[in-house]
Design an enzyme around this catalytic site. Structure first.
Site, PDB file in Angstrom:
ATOM      1  N   CYS A   2       0.844  -1.184   0.000  1.00 24.35           N
ATOM      2  CA  CYS A   2       0.000   0.000   0.000  1.00 24.35           C
ATOM      3  C   CYS A   2       0.884   1.240   0.000  1.00 24.35           C
ATOM      4  O   CYS A   2       1.816   1.366   0.783  1.00 24.35           O
ATOM      5  CB  CYS A   2      -0.952   0.079   1.178  1.00 24.35           C
ATOM      6  SG  CYS A   2      -2.120  -1.254   1.258  1.00 24.35           S
ATOM      7  N   ARG A  31       3.974  -0.275  -4.811  1.00 23.79           N
ATOM      8  CA  ARG A  31       3.702  -0.843  -3.486  1.00 23.79           C
ATOM      9  C   ARG A  31       2.412  -1.666  -3.465  1.00 23.79           C
ATOM     10  O   ARG A  31       2.137  -2.356  -2.482  1.00 23.79           O
ATOM     11  CB  ARG A  31       3.614   0.268  -2.448  1.00 23.79           C
ATOM     12  CG  ARG A  31       4.875   1.088  -2.351  1.00 23.79           C
ATOM     13  CD  ARG A  31       4.707   2.184  -1.339  1.00 23.79           C
ATOM     14  NE  ARG A  31       4.716   1.655   0.007  1.00 23.79           N
ATOM     15  CZ  ARG A  31       5.777   1.563   0.772  1.00 23.79           C
ATOM     16  NH1 ARG A  31       6.936   1.978   0.331  1.00 23.79           N
ATOM     17  NH2 ARG A  31       5.698   1.082   1.983  1.00 23.79           N
ATOM     18  N   TRP A  81      -2.673  -2.752  -1.768  1.00 19.26           N
ATOM     19  CA  TRP A  81      -2.356  -4.181  -1.904  1.00 19.26           C
ATOM     20  C   TRP A  81      -3.291  -4.865  -0.911  1.00 19.26           C
ATOM     21  O   TRP A  81      -3.126  -4.726   0.301  1.00 19.26           O
ATOM     22  CB  TRP A  81      -0.897  -4.444  -1.573  1.00 19.26           C
ATOM     23  CG  TRP A  81      -0.460  -5.840  -1.888  1.00 19.26           C
ATOM     24  CD1 TRP A  81      -0.057  -6.327  -3.097  1.00 19.26           C
ATOM     25  CD2 TRP A  81      -0.365  -6.943  -0.975  1.00 19.26           C
ATOM     26  NE1 TRP A  81       0.265  -7.666  -2.997  1.00 19.26           N
ATOM     27  CE2 TRP A  81       0.084  -8.068  -1.702  1.00 19.26           C
ATOM     28  CE3 TRP A  81      -0.623  -7.110   0.374  1.00 19.26           C
ATOM     29  CZ2 TRP A  81       0.286  -9.309  -1.135  1.00 19.26           C
ATOM     30  CZ3 TRP A  81      -0.430  -8.361   0.959  1.00 19.26           C
ATOM     31  CH2 TRP A  81       0.021  -9.447   0.211  1.00 19.26           C
ATOM     32  N   ASN A 107      -2.062   1.760   5.595  1.00 18.95           N
ATOM     33  CA  ASN A 107      -1.166   0.705   5.134  1.00 18.95           C
ATOM     34  C   ASN A 107      -0.898  -0.197   6.323  1.00 18.95           C
ATOM     35  O   ASN A 107      -0.520   0.306   7.385  1.00 18.95           O
ATOM     36  CB  ASN A 107       0.148   1.326   4.627  1.00 18.95           C
ATOM     37  CG  ASN A 107       1.202   0.272   4.314  1.00 18.95           C
ATOM     38  OD1 ASN A 107       0.879  -0.886   4.084  1.00 18.95           O
ATOM     39  ND2 ASN A 107       2.460   0.675   4.302  1.00 18.95           N
ATOM     40  N   GLY A 108      -1.087  -1.497   6.183  1.00 15.96           N
ATOM     41  CA  GLY A 108      -0.832  -2.410   7.298  1.00 15.96           C
ATOM     42  C   GLY A 108      -2.064  -3.240   7.599  1.00 15.96           C
ATOM     43  O   GLY A 108      -2.971  -3.369   6.772  1.00 15.96           O
ATOM     44  N   GLU A 490      18.387 -16.620  -8.517  1.00 11.15           N
ATOM     45  CA  GLU A 490      17.859 -15.297  -8.841  1.00 11.15           C
ATOM     46  C   GLU A 490      17.318 -15.278 -10.276  1.00 11.15           C
ATOM     47  O   GLU A 490      16.273 -14.680 -10.546  1.00 11.15           O
ATOM     48  CB  GLU A 490      18.958 -14.232  -8.643  1.00 11.15           C
ATOM     49  CG  GLU A 490      18.619 -12.823  -9.100  1.00 11.15           C
ATOM     50  CD  GLU A 490      17.414 -12.183  -8.405  1.00 11.15           C
ATOM     51  OE1 GLU A 490      16.877 -12.767  -7.457  1.00 11.15           O
ATOM     52  OE2 GLU A 490      17.001 -11.096  -8.843  1.00 11.15           O
ATOM     53  N   LYS A 494      13.453 -14.304 -11.157  1.00 14.47           N
ATOM     54  CA  LYS A 494      13.060 -13.237 -12.093  1.00 14.47           C
ATOM     55  C   LYS A 494      12.076 -13.779 -13.125  1.00 14.47           C
ATOM     56  O   LYS A 494      11.102 -13.118 -13.465  1.00 14.47           O
ATOM     57  CB  LYS A 494      14.285 -12.645 -12.820  1.00 14.47           C
ATOM     58  CG  LYS A 494      15.165 -11.736 -11.992  1.00 14.47           C
ATOM     59  CD  LYS A 494      14.580 -10.365 -11.682  1.00 14.47           C
ATOM     60  CE  LYS A 494      13.901 -10.271 -10.361  1.00 14.47           C
ATOM     61  NZ  LYS A 494      14.605 -10.279  -9.147  1.00 14.47           N
ATOM     62  N   GLU A 497       8.579 -14.383 -11.506  1.00 13.49           N
ATOM     63  CA  GLU A 497       7.825 -13.166 -11.172  1.00 13.49           C
ATOM     64  C   GLU A 497       7.385 -12.405 -12.408  1.00 13.49           C
ATOM     65  O   GLU A 497       6.307 -11.844 -12.441  1.00 13.49           O
ATOM     66  CB  GLU A 497       8.658 -12.146 -10.408  1.00 13.49           C
ATOM     67  CG  GLU A 497       9.570 -12.604  -9.386  1.00 13.49           C
ATOM     68  CD  GLU A 497      10.270 -11.439  -8.721  1.00 13.49           C
ATOM     69  OE1 GLU A 497       9.672 -10.800  -7.863  1.00 13.49           O
ATOM     70  OE2 GLU A 497      11.444 -11.170  -9.066  1.00 13.49           O
ATOM     71  N   HIS A 513      21.297 -35.739  -7.472  1.00  9.56           N
ATOM     72  CA  HIS A 513      20.596 -36.214  -6.264  1.00  9.56           C
ATOM     73  C   HIS A 513      19.086 -36.078  -6.399  1.00  9.56           C
ATOM     74  O   HIS A 513      18.373 -36.181  -5.417  1.00  9.56           O
ATOM     75  CB  HIS A 513      21.094 -35.449  -5.034  1.00  9.56           C
ATOM     76  CG  HIS A 513      22.563 -35.623  -4.804  1.00  9.56           C
ATOM     77  ND1 HIS A 513      23.102 -36.786  -4.328  1.00  9.56           N
ATOM     78  CD2 HIS A 513      23.608 -34.787  -5.027  1.00  9.56           C
ATOM     79  CE1 HIS A 513      24.419 -36.671  -4.243  1.00  9.56           C
ATOM     80  NE2 HIS A 513      24.754 -35.459  -4.669  1.00  9.56           N
ATOM     81  N   LYS A 616       5.929  -4.225  -4.000  1.00  7.92           N
ATOM     82  CA  LYS A 616       7.373  -4.066  -3.863  1.00  7.92           C
ATOM     83  C   LYS A 616       7.827  -4.086  -2.411  1.00  7.92           C
ATOM     84  O   LYS A 616       8.827  -4.684  -2.066  1.00  7.92           O
ATOM     85  CB  LYS A 616       7.813  -2.763  -4.519  1.00  7.92           C
ATOM     86  CG  LYS A 616       9.326  -2.642  -4.521  1.00  7.92           C
ATOM     87  CD  LYS A 616       9.821  -1.886  -5.692  1.00  7.92           C
ATOM     88  CE  LYS A 616      11.318  -1.952  -5.786  1.00  7.92           C
ATOM     89  NZ  LYS A 616      11.781  -3.276  -6.219  1.00  7.92           N
TER      90      LYS A 616
HETATM   91  C1  F6R Z   1      12.189  -9.991  -6.164  1.00  5.58           C
HETATM   92  C2  F6R Z   1      11.988  -8.984  -5.153  1.00  5.58           C
HETATM   93  C3  F6R Z   1      11.709  -9.454  -3.757  1.00  5.58           C
HETATM   94  C4  F6R Z   1      12.461  -8.575  -2.745  1.00  5.58           C
HETATM   95  C5  F6R Z   1      12.059  -8.968  -1.318  1.00  5.58           C
HETATM   96  C6  F6R Z   1      12.804  -8.133  -0.292  1.00  5.58           C
HETATM   97  O1  F6R Z   1      12.425  -9.412  -7.412  1.00  5.58           O
HETATM   98  O2  F6R Z   1      12.022  -7.811  -5.417  1.00  5.58           O
HETATM   99  O3  F6R Z   1      12.031 -10.799  -3.598  1.00  5.58           O
HETATM  100  O4  F6R Z   1      13.824  -8.724  -2.955  1.00  5.58           O
HETATM  101  O5  F6R Z   1      10.680  -8.784  -1.143  1.00  5.58           O
HETATM  102  O6  F6R Z   1      12.532  -6.779  -0.426  1.00  5.58           O
HETATM  103  P1  F6R Z   1      13.479  -5.689   0.237  1.00  5.58           P
HETATM  104  O7  F6R Z   1      14.796  -5.772  -0.430  1.00  5.58           O
HETATM  105  O8  F6R Z   1      12.791  -4.381   0.006  1.00  5.58           O
HETATM  106  O9  F6R Z   1      13.569  -6.053   1.689  1.00  5.58           O
END
Ligand code: F6R
Length: 621
Positions: A2, A31, A81, A107-108, A490, A494, A497, A513, A616
């Site tokens: 949010c 967000r 969100w 937010n929360g 990673e 990517k 997502e 394994h 995010k």
């Molecule tokens: C993946 C991504 C998330 C963040 C995770 C931590 O692309 O962006 O996995 O890395 O939510 O977020 P921060 O770094 O803001 O604590």
């Protein structure tokens, strides 16, 4: 999660309150994008109006264009969100008190909302939405009726709430006032000339001011055009810390790229270079940004635990290899949400390193608090100034990646790895496990990395072509070994997502394994091949893994170092990256995987900046 923005200015004639709210929401949309809404208060105290729409911000913009709101002096805006209640128009914020005099955004999560809801119902209040937020609007109206001071009323209400919250509220009778409260959820103040701002983070207002104020835990803020007042939940006045945001407003624009994701991938040489900038003193010794812990304590550290989530945790895994090698201190990497629930062995000789782009991830924040309660020192590696995790840590190393707007992390990942290397070198220097000239050599190698990343970006067309050709793929595997293992994970994250494709990252040695059972004819597998110049014949072991999967029909896509022709006979496709020292190689080898995911998702017609179901800044546990 949010995004929240608040604005108050002296003039209503120019439409600025709505413009600031909508502009702020556009910058905060990463967000959450389940719905968006605004509330405006007109100067003549006659009207408090709201507009809200389910879906992305564009829906609200269209609604406002079709049905304009009146001019106003104060505004609040919210991008959601969803937690409580479906993402529809009704549950979108702002929420109003029954008489329509107060609007609230949140937010929360208000954890005791069911009790409060029942309490309100027993007094005959009818709630129209399914949200936890609406109870706050009604409670605030009831409290304001007894205590007609909006900030004081919000303080009294905030004390009754359990859970996490940032709340903003406006009242029809106070056209030059926005009040806010925060508990375990972010809120920063932007300071203007004859106007002031509130935002979930500084991105909300950097287009208007770079002067800002940090709010602490359990504080209530009131902004008018000329004044900012802060008190704690006990009613004591508080003097907040001021700071200047070093982000450039233009850095939060797309700058000619088709998406923020594409732009941020291209920002990476700069993000690494900026994170390295100004880290040494006149004598050439490394310095950290904000060290509130005695160097003698750091010399005594006998264990490091990195706590982080998602991509940031993979940055921690890359750092583990370098820090253990340079400092000879054992490093554990733990997902922050698992850390505090497993009774970790932590004491005053443990250094906990919290890695976070946003500085607000609730899981990571809770791990920080738990570690400090156990007596550990906490060092934060964070990108966002004014956020909570650095404020609650003993030391801070800021990454200078600039604002990361795309929801999936790219440039912050590289900046986090870079900062973690700096931390490793700092500790190695402090504890004498590396001589100064060795540290200098590694720093020089690091300074050469941005140019190498640029070279990967300049030669990215082949990987883009491959990605486009694979737009209908349904599963991709990623293999790596040593520092290439977190890179593989990673790369898989990517792709999941951004392109919603099933993807898994494995340690190449683990293949035999179990995971090798997944290989069938045509299965695409990316393999991150370590440098042939590395130790312990790792290179030839990974080549053997490629042969094993190829023999079983895999389509092999190999990331290898320039000049490593040994991979050619075993690769269906090969993407060469510049030679880089083994421990630093992830900064370069992950870039083709980011480009691959971004391009494939784009070819599928997906929104790479705002993938489905994600937010995010994950500020709920
Ligand atoms: C993946 C991504 C998330 C963040 C995770 C931590 O692309 O962006 O996995 O890395 O939510 O977020 P921060 O770094 O803001 O604590």
């Amino acid at each position: 999660m949010c995004g929240i923005v608040g604005y108050v200015g002296a003039q209503e004639a120019n439409g600025r309150p709505l413009e600031v709210a909508m502009g702020g929401l556009a910058r905060l949309e990463y967000r959450g994008y389940d719905s968006a809404g605004v509330a405006l208060v007109t100067a003549d105290r006659s009207r408090l109006v709201t507009a809200k729409k389910a879906g992305k911000l564009v829906n609200l913009s269209e609604a406002l264009a079709a049905q304009p709101l009146p001019l106003a002096t104060a505004s609040i805006g919210h991008t959601r969100w969803a937690t409580h209640g479906a993402p529809n128009d009704l549950n979108a914020h702002p929420h109003l008190s029954a008489d329509g005099s107060i609007a609230v955004i949140h937010n929360g999560i208000v954890e005791n909302f069911a009790v409060l809801r029942a309490e309100l119902a027993s007094r005959g209040v009818t709630l129209v939405s399914e949200t936890d937020t609406e109870v706050v609007a009604h409670l605030l109206a009831e409290t304001y009726a007894q205590t007609p001071d909006l900030a004081e009323a919000l303080r009294l209400v905030a004390r009754r709430l359990h859970g996490t919250f940032t709340l903003l509220a406006v009242h029809v009778d106070s056209p030059s006032l926005v009040v806010g409260a925060r508990h375990d959820s972010p809120l920063v103040v932007g300071l203007g000339e004859g106007e002031n701002f509130l935002g979930s983070d500084v991105a909300a207002f950097i287009a208007h001011t770079r002067e800002a104020m940090e709010l602490g835990q359990d504080q209530v803020v009131s902004i008018t055009p000329d004044e900012v007042r802060v008190m704690d939940f006990d009613g004591n006045q508080v003097e907040p810390r001021r700071f200047t945001v070093d982000w450039d407003a233009a850095a939060a624009e797309k700058g000619g790229f088709a998406s923020f994701m594409d732009k941020e991938i291209h920002d990476q040489p700069q993000a690494v270079a900026d994170t390295l900038l100004g880290r040494t003193d006149a004598a050439g010794h490394l310095v950290l940004d904000d060290l509130r812990v005695d160097e003698a304590v750091l010399r005594q550290v006998d264990k490091i635990i990195v706590v982080a989530c998602g991509t940031a945790a993979y940055a921690g895994q890359v750092a583990k290899y370098a820090i253990e090698h340079w400092c000879r201190i054992p490093v554990e990497v733990e997902l922050a949400h698992e850390f505090r629930y497993r009774d970790p062995v932590v004491d005053s000789r443990t250094l906990v390193v919290a890695v976070s782009q946003s500085g607000e991830t609730m899981d990571t924040l809770m791990a920080v608090r738990h570690a400090r309660e156990q007596g550990a020192k906490v060092l934060a590696i964070v990108n966002t100034h004014g956020s909570t995790i650095p404020r609650e840590s003993d030391a801070v190393l800021y990454t200078h990646a600039g604002p990361e707007v795309a929801v999936a992390s790219t440039k912050a990942f590289l900046a986090q790895i870079t900062a973690a290397y700096l931390l490793g070198l700092y500790l190695a220097q402090l504890r004498g496990t590396k001589f100064t000239d060795e540290v200098t050599t590694i720093l020089d190698e690091l300074r050469a990395v941005p140019e190498k990343i640029q070279k990967v970006l300049d030669g990215a067309e082949t990987i883009r072509e491959t990605a486009r050709a694979m737009a209908s793929t349904t599963s991709v595997l990623f293999l790596g070994r040593h520092v290439g293992y977190p890179v593989a994970m990673e790369g898989a994250l990517k792709l999941k997502e951004l392109a919603y494709i099933h993807a898994e990252g494995f340690a190449a040695g683990e293949l035999k394994h179990g995971p090798i059972a997944l290989i069938e004819e045509g299965q695409p597998v990316f393999v991150v091949v370590p440098s042939p110049r590395g130790r312990d014949s790792l290179h030839s072991k990974v080549i053997s893994s490629i042969q094993e999967i190829r023999a079983r029909g895999a389509h092999t896509l190999v990331i290898a170092e320039e000049g490593d022709d040994a991979v050619l006979p075993f690769a269906d496709e090969v993407f060469f990256v510049p030679q880089t020292p083994v421990l630093l190689a992830p900064l370069v080898s992950v870039v083709p995987l980011q480009i691959f995911a971004c391009e494939l998702a784009t070819a599928k017609g997906l929104d790479v900046d705002q993938p489905r179901n994600l937010a995010k800044s994950v500020t709920v546990e």
